[in-house]
Design a protein around this motif. Structure first.
Motif, PDB file in Angstrom:
ATOM      1  N   PRO A  59       0.929  -0.334  -0.126  1.00  0.00           N
ATOM      2  CA  PRO A  59      -0.121   0.206   0.308  1.00  0.00           C
ATOM      3  C   PRO A  59       0.792   1.219   0.610  1.00  0.00           C
ATOM      4  CG  PRO A  59       0.637  -1.187   2.320  1.00  0.00           C
ATOM      5  CD  PRO A  59       0.625  -1.830   1.439  1.00  0.00           C
ATOM      6  N   PRO A  60      -0.091   2.588  -0.014  1.00  0.00           N
ATOM      7  CA  PRO A  60       1.148   3.839  -0.220  1.00  0.00           C
ATOM      8  C   PRO A  60       1.562   4.046   1.342  1.00  0.00           C
ATOM      9  CG  PRO A  60      -0.810   4.037  -0.970  1.00  0.00           C
ATOM     10  CD  PRO A  60      -1.255   2.915  -0.555  1.00  0.00           C
ATOM     11  N   SER A  61       3.036   4.081   0.997  1.00  0.00           N
ATOM     12  CA  SER A  61       4.055   4.360   2.185  1.00  0.00           C
ATOM     13  C   SER A  61       5.063   5.799   2.309  1.00  0.00           C
ATOM     14  CB  SER A  61       4.645   2.933   2.911  1.00  0.00           C
ATOM     15  OG  SER A  61       5.872   2.631   1.946  1.00  0.00           O
ATOM     16  N   VAL A  62       5.252   5.946   2.922  1.00  0.00           N
ATOM     17  CA  VAL A  62       6.583   6.918   3.204  1.00  0.00           C
ATOM     18  C   VAL A  62       7.705   6.660   1.470  1.00  0.00           C
ATOM     19  CG1 VAL A  62       8.433   8.175   3.889  1.00  0.00           C
ATOM     20  CG2 VAL A  62       6.792   7.703   5.223  1.00  0.00           C
ATOM     21  N   ASP A  63       8.059   5.285   1.605  1.00  0.00           N
ATOM     22  CA  ASP A  63       8.995   4.798   0.630  1.00  0.00           C
ATOM     23  C   ASP A  63       8.872   4.585  -0.207  1.00  0.00           C
ATOM     24  OD1 ASP A  63      10.989   4.687   2.608  1.00  0.00           O
ATOM     25  OD2 ASP A  63      10.488   2.451   2.901  1.00  0.00           O
ATOM     26  N   HIS A  64       7.152   4.141  -0.573  1.00  0.00           N
ATOM     27  CA  HIS A  64       6.525   3.958  -2.142  1.00  0.00           C
ATOM     28  C   HIS A  64       5.322   4.657  -2.124  1.00  0.00           C
ATOM     29  CE1 HIS A  64       9.464   0.765  -2.831  1.00  0.00           C
ATOM     30  NE2 HIS A  64       8.967   0.385  -1.356  1.00  0.00           N
ATOM     31  N   PRO A  65       5.144   6.217  -2.403  1.00  0.00           N
ATOM     32  CA  PRO A  65       4.057   7.222  -1.829  1.00  0.00           C
ATOM     33  C   PRO A  65       2.201   6.913  -2.848  1.00  0.00           C
ATOM     34  CG  PRO A  65       5.763   8.707  -2.930  1.00  0.00           C
ATOM     35  CD  PRO A  65       6.208   7.171  -2.859  1.00  0.00           C
ATOM     36  N   MET A  66       2.523   5.923  -3.443  1.00  0.00           N
ATOM     37  CA  MET A  66       1.594   5.197  -4.861  1.00  0.00           C
ATOM     38  C   MET A  66       1.782   3.643  -4.053  1.00  0.00           C
ATOM     39  SD  MET A  66       1.083   7.175  -7.454  1.00  0.00           S
ATOM     40  CE  MET A  66       1.678   9.269  -7.913  1.00  0.00           C
ATOM     41  N   GLY A  67       1.979   3.256  -3.679  1.00  0.00           N
ATOM     42  CA  GLY A  67       2.129   2.122  -3.371  1.00  0.00           C
ATOM     43  C   GLY A  67       3.142   1.039  -4.480  1.00  0.00           C
ATOM     44  N   ARG A  70       2.311  -5.411  -9.141  1.00  0.00           N
ATOM     45  CA  ARG A  70       2.126  -7.038  -8.981  1.00  0.00           C
ATOM     46  C   ARG A  70       4.195  -7.384  -8.797  1.00  0.00           C
ATOM     47  NH1 ARG A  70      -0.908  -9.269 -14.289  1.00  0.00           N
ATOM     48  NH2 ARG A  70       0.772  -7.814 -15.495  1.00  0.00           N
ATOM     49  N   TYR A  71       4.978  -6.678  -9.674  1.00  0.00           N
ATOM     50  CA  TYR A  71       6.093  -6.827  -9.284  1.00  0.00           C
ATOM     51  C   TYR A  71       7.313  -6.372  -8.727  1.00  0.00           C
ATOM     52  CZ  TYR A  71       4.100  -9.032 -14.180  1.00  0.00           C
ATOM     53  OH  TYR A  71       3.732  -9.470 -15.220  1.00  0.00           O
ATOM     54  N   GLY A  72       6.407  -5.400  -8.116  1.00  0.00           N
ATOM     55  CA  GLY A  72       7.265  -5.003  -6.582  1.00  0.00           C
ATOM     56  C   GLY A  72       7.995  -3.813  -7.699  1.00  0.00           C
ATOM     57  N   ARG A  73       7.049  -2.945  -8.386  1.00  0.00           N
ATOM     58  CA  ARG A  73       7.678  -1.994  -8.958  1.00  0.00           C
ATOM     59  C   ARG A  73       6.921  -0.689  -8.315  1.00  0.00           C
ATOM     60  NH1 ARG A  73       7.045  -3.362 -15.526  1.00  0.00           N
ATOM     61  NH2 ARG A  73       4.901  -4.151 -14.034  1.00  0.00           N
ATOM     62  N   ASP A  74       7.797   0.106  -7.736  1.00  0.00           N
ATOM     63  CA  ASP A  74       7.321   1.480  -7.286  1.00  0.00           C
ATOM     64  C   ASP A  74       6.548   2.481  -8.342  1.00  0.00           C
ATOM     65  OD1 ASP A  74       7.448   3.470  -5.287  1.00  0.00           O
ATOM     66  OD2 ASP A  74       8.474   4.908  -7.026  1.00  0.00           O
ATOM     67  N   LEU A  75       5.139   2.897  -7.498  1.00  0.00           N
ATOM     68  CA  LEU A  75       4.490   3.097  -8.125  1.00  0.00           C
ATOM     69  C   LEU A  75       4.024   4.649  -8.625  1.00  0.00           C
ATOM     70  CD1 LEU A  75       0.485   0.940  -7.535  1.00  0.00           C
ATOM     71  CD2 LEU A  75       1.558   0.607  -9.735  1.00  0.00           C
ATOM     72  N   PHE A  76       4.973   5.148  -7.571  1.00  0.00           N
ATOM     73  CA  PHE A  76       5.005   6.785  -8.259  1.00  0.00           C
ATOM     74  C   PHE A  76       5.839   6.889  -9.352  1.00  0.00           C
ATOM     75  CE2 PHE A  76       6.652  11.085  -5.717  1.00  0.00           C
ATOM     76  CZ  PHE A  76       5.860  11.915  -6.896  1.00  0.00           C
ATOM     77  N   SER A  77       6.912   6.361  -9.710  1.00  0.00           N
ATOM     78  CA  SER A  77       8.167   6.156 -10.755  1.00  0.00           C
ATOM     79  C   SER A  77       7.038   6.049 -11.835  1.00  0.00           C
ATOM     80  CB  SER A  77       9.637   5.194 -10.074  1.00  0.00           C
ATOM     81  OG  SER A  77       9.833   5.998  -9.138  1.00  0.00           O
ATOM     82  N   ARG A  78       6.746   4.815 -11.987  1.00  0.00           N
ATOM     83  CA  ARG A  78       5.560   4.074 -13.402  1.00  0.00           C
ATOM     84  C   ARG A  78       4.770   5.364 -13.277  1.00  0.00           C
ATOM     85  NH1 ARG A  78       6.533  -0.188 -15.239  1.00  0.00           N
ATOM     86  NH2 ARG A  78       4.726  -0.106 -16.096  1.00  0.00           N
ATOM     87  N   LEU A 246      -8.402  -3.826  -8.359  1.00  0.00           N
ATOM     88  CA  LEU A 246      -9.188  -3.206  -8.250  1.00  0.00           C
ATOM     89  C   LEU A 246      -9.826  -3.080  -6.798  1.00  0.00           C
ATOM     90  CD1 LEU A 246     -10.244  -0.368  -9.333  1.00  0.00           C
ATOM     91  CD2 LEU A 246     -12.272  -2.040 -10.015  1.00  0.00           C
ATOM     92  N   GLN A 247     -10.217  -3.861  -5.880  1.00  0.00           N
ATOM     93  CA  GLN A 247     -10.677  -4.397  -4.863  1.00  0.00           C
ATOM     94  C   GLN A 247      -9.404  -4.372  -3.753  1.00  0.00           C
ATOM     95  OE1 GLN A 247     -13.188  -7.560  -4.762  1.00  0.00           O
ATOM     96  NE2 GLN A 247     -15.038  -6.796  -6.130  1.00  0.00           N
ATOM     97  N   GLU A 248      -8.418  -5.246  -3.659  1.00  0.00           N
ATOM     98  CA  GLU A 248      -7.227  -4.819  -3.217  1.00  0.00           C
ATOM     99  C   GLU A 248      -6.936  -3.403  -2.655  1.00  0.00           C
ATOM    100  OE1 GLU A 248      -7.890  -7.035  -4.987  1.00  0.00           O
ATOM    101  OE2 GLU A 248      -8.180  -9.315  -4.740  1.00  0.00           O
ATOM    102  N   HIS A 249      -6.420  -3.501  -3.861  1.00  0.00           N
ATOM    103  CA  HIS A 249      -5.424  -2.662  -4.105  1.00  0.00           C
ATOM    104  C   HIS A 249      -5.455  -0.929  -5.110  1.00  0.00           C
ATOM    105  CE1 HIS A 249      -2.631  -4.439  -2.138  1.00  0.00           C
ATOM    106  NE2 HIS A 249      -2.631  -5.177  -2.504  1.00  0.00           N
ATOM    107  N   PRO A 250      -7.014  -0.088  -4.921  1.00  0.00           N
ATOM    108  CA  PRO A 250      -7.756   0.920  -6.011  1.00  0.00           C
ATOM    109  C   PRO A 250      -6.579   1.988  -5.861  1.00  0.00           C
ATOM    110  CG  PRO A 250      -8.123   0.729  -3.789  1.00  0.00           C
ATOM    111  CD  PRO A 250      -7.617  -0.697  -3.328  1.00  0.00           C
ATOM    112  N   THR A 251      -5.671   1.662  -5.661  1.00  0.00           N
ATOM    113  CA  THR A 251      -4.778   3.155  -5.923  1.00  0.00           C
ATOM    114  C   THR A 251      -3.918   3.040  -7.307  1.00  0.00           C
ATOM    115  OG1 THR A 251      -2.330   2.059  -4.509  1.00  0.00           O
ATOM    116  CG2 THR A 251      -4.154   3.759  -3.866  1.00  0.00           C
ATOM    117  N   MET A 252      -3.543   1.519  -7.202  1.00  0.00           N
ATOM    118  CA  MET A 252      -3.695   1.059  -8.756  1.00  0.00           C
ATOM    119  C   MET A 252      -3.479   1.436 -10.178  1.00  0.00           C
ATOM    120  SD  MET A 252      -2.058  -2.810  -7.986  1.00  0.00           S
ATOM    121  CE  MET A 252      -1.077  -2.937  -9.623  1.00  0.00           C
TER     122      MET A 252
END
Length: 298
Positions: A59-67, A70-78, A246-252
């Protein structure tokens, strides 16, 4: 003293412009901020393609602002990298379609016989919904950046061609254009020197308005797998990747979807405001509506 006076007058004109066109200034400023973010941020963020299975679906955190995905890639960078691709593709499609449409509109408006044939083709082409044509082209040509550029450029060109042609038809009857013909100036020189400069404001407005449509088409094609394909990230294929979770991680889905919606909304607002500012008829209509509104309030 003269330089100071000139700077003061320039600042006063800018403030006056901002007061008269607040919507255009605010929407244009926000568009500039979004573009600056997606251009600059990727230089300071982690590699958007760096895979870390241990960090998957966080989920979103300080290290990963957008979470993470499924491959562990940083969503904010993407998200930032995808924005650069999506906005860049949108601008490229818009410039190509408006340039080609302006040329066709100039020819169709100035050369009457050729223009009648061209406009029949344009009318028939515009009868089909843009998204349906885009999907058909995507299926026939195949996914990819080049095929999307060609397909969407062909789809959007007629809209600019029709608007520019109507402007050229009005300009062709002006006295200075007739004088240029009588003086022996060739048709192409007349178009380049006397008509093209007077159509450029409309072309600029078309660039802004068509950018909104191009962003929607790009997002739709990427979502359907007919546009730019992974691993290259776009806002559209980020939404497609996240719909399974979508249900488990809607921020994606939420963050790239909001980015598309906000950018399209701002482009539409800026385009409508710019058209009112550039087009004398739209400006007159806007002034009449404002006067009517003031009269009703009083």
């Amino acid at each position: 003293m003269t330089a100071v006076t000139g700077e003061t007058a320039t600042a006063a004109r800018r403030r006056s412009f901002a007061r008269r066109n607040p919507t255009l200034v605010v929407s244009g400023g926000l568009i500039g901020v979004i573009i600056a973010l997606v251009v600059v941020l990727p230089f300071f963020l982690p590699d958007p393609e760096a895979i870390d299975p241990v960090q998957r679906l966080l989920p979103p955190s300080v290290d990963h602002p957008m979470g993470t995905d499924r491959y562990g890639r940083d969503l904010f960078s993407r998200w930032a990298s995808a924005g650069r691709v999506s906005i860049g593709m949108t601008l490229l499609i818009t410039v190509c379609s408006v340039s080609l449409g302006t040329f066709i509109g100039l020819v169709a408006g100035y050369f009457a016989r050729v223009g009648r044939v061209i406009m029949r083709v344009v009318d028939a082409w515009m009868a089909f919904p843009s998204i349906i044509l885009a999907i058909v082209f995507g299926v026939v040509i195949g996914p990819g950046m080049t095929s999307e550029l060609i397909a969407v450029t062909i789809i959007f060109t007629p809209y600019t061609a029709r608007i520019i042609r109507s402007r050229v038809l009005g300009l062709a009857t002006r006295t200075y254009v007739k004088a240029a013909r009588v003086s022996g100036l060739g048709p192409w020189q007349t178009l380049a020197v006397h008509i093209l400069p007077n159509t450029l404001p409309l072309a600029v407005v078309q660039c802004v308005l068509l950018s909104a449509g191009a962003m929607l088409i790009d997002g739709s094609l990427s979502f359907l797998g007919l546009g730019i394909s992974p691993p290259t990230a776009t806002w559209g294929n980020m939404v497609a990747d996240g719909r399974v979770y979508l249900q488990e991680h809607p921020t994606m889905v939420l963050f790239p979807g909001l980015a598309i919606a906000l950018f399209v909304f701002l482009l539409n607002i800026a385009g409508a405001s710019l058209r009112t500012f550039v087009d004398p008829r739209a400006k007159l209509l806007s002034a009449q509506l404002r006067r009517r509104g003031r009269a009703q309030r009083h």
